[in-house]
Design a protein around this motif. Structure first.
Motif, PDB file in Angstrom:
ATOM      1  N   ASP A   1     -27.331  17.637  -9.545  1.00  0.00           N
ATOM      2  CA  ASP A   1     -28.746  17.793  -9.218  1.00  0.00           C
ATOM      3  C   ASP A   1     -29.079  17.328  -7.802  1.00  0.00           C
ATOM      4  OD1 ASP A   1     -29.289  18.852 -11.708  1.00  0.00           O
ATOM      5  OD2 ASP A   1     -29.898  16.931 -12.582  1.00  0.00           O
ATOM      6  N   THR A   2     -28.304  16.370  -7.290  1.00  0.00           N
ATOM      7  CA  THR A   2     -28.597  15.854  -5.952  1.00  0.00           C
ATOM      8  C   THR A   2     -27.742  16.515  -4.872  1.00  0.00           C
ATOM      9  OG1 THR A   2     -27.027  14.021  -6.277  1.00  0.00           O
ATOM     10  CG2 THR A   2     -29.343  13.614  -6.828  1.00  0.00           C
TER      11      THR A   2
ATOM     12  N   SER B   1     -19.740  14.353  -9.078  1.00  0.00           N
ATOM     13  CA  SER B   1     -20.654  15.066  -9.967  1.00  0.00           C
ATOM     14  C   SER B   1     -19.930  15.512 -11.229  1.00  0.00           C
ATOM     15  CB  SER B   1     -21.245  16.284  -9.243  1.00  0.00           C
ATOM     16  OG  SER B   1     -22.000  15.898  -8.118  1.00  0.00           O
TER      17      SER B   1
END
Length: 237
Positions: free
Chosen positions: A17-18, A64
């Protein structure tokens, strides 16, 4: 106070998401498929090699996957995935059927003994199951490694992790400020981009430091404030 304000190593845990996608949409989808257990039993889907310049986001993507595969309550993805830095002990390359995905970072830095261990791990994953995602600064054929390991690194899909354009970096930084309810003039963003490290992790950390500095000094975020902070950070180094 200075240490608090200039703690530029602090950052949010890397997640999908980042990660700012930019031109890496296909690559991101492949890694999300692996993290979701949807990789197909072919070499192309089970082995992926990422290359790109420092700061492009390769390690972010590995973390991630690690974060996505870590079960609830596990520390550092101890089950499901294993992150293997280039300087890891040879035991980190031991095959474990409980590991769904192995994540090998900075392949160009592997010492000779670890290159042999990585070669053996590739073979075991191919024969017994699992996935492997590796990173490096160059394509496999240009790495100064054992020839048999270079061949293994090229077994599956090879993706260049494209850096963001200046416009994409500005847009990403502006989105971060909007998400946090901050008001930062675009000129401040442009100054950061031209007078500070240009990779997104560094820019994001500087944005965090700028926010903290603004709160601590009770001053609005302006170009003079940013210049002052950059001077202090430069003095610390």
């Amino acid at each position: 106070m200075r240490q608090l304000l200039l703690d530029l190593s602090a950052q949010q845990p890397p997640t999908f998401d980042t990660f700012v996608t930019g031109q890496n949409a296909e690559l991101l989808q492949r890694l999300q498929d692996i993290a979701a257990g949807q990789a197909q039993p072919t070499l192309n889907d089970r082995f992926i090699y990422l290359w790109g310049e420092t700061g492009a986001g390769k390690t972010h993507l590995l973390h991630s996957v690690l974060h996505s595969l870590a079960p609830a309550g596990a520390q550092g993805g101890a089950i499901g995935s294993r992150l293997i830095p280039a300087d890891a002990d040879d035991s980190a390359f031991d095959y474990d059927p409980a590991i769904q995905c192995y994540l090998l970072d900075d392949c160009e830095q592997l010492p000779p003994a670890s290159q042999i261990a990585a070669f053996n791990l590739f073979n075991q994953i191919r024969e017994q199951g699992g996935c492997m995602v590796c990173t490096g600064t160059l394509p496999p054929t240009r790495l100064e490694l054992r020839e048999d390991l270079r061949t293994r690194l090229g077994w599956g899909l090879i993706y260049q992790v494209h850096d963001l354009s200046d416009d994409e970096k500005i847009a990403a930084l502006l989105q971060i400020t909007l998400d946090r309810g901050l008001e930062i003039p675009p000129a401040v963003m442009m100054y950061m981009l031209t007078h500070y490290r240009r990779d997104m992790p560094s820019l994001s950390r500087m944005l965090d430091a700028l926010d903290r500095y603004s709160l601590a000094t009770k001053r609005a975020i302006t170009l003079p404030l940013l210049r002052e902070l950059l001077q202090q950070e430069s003095g610390e180094q």
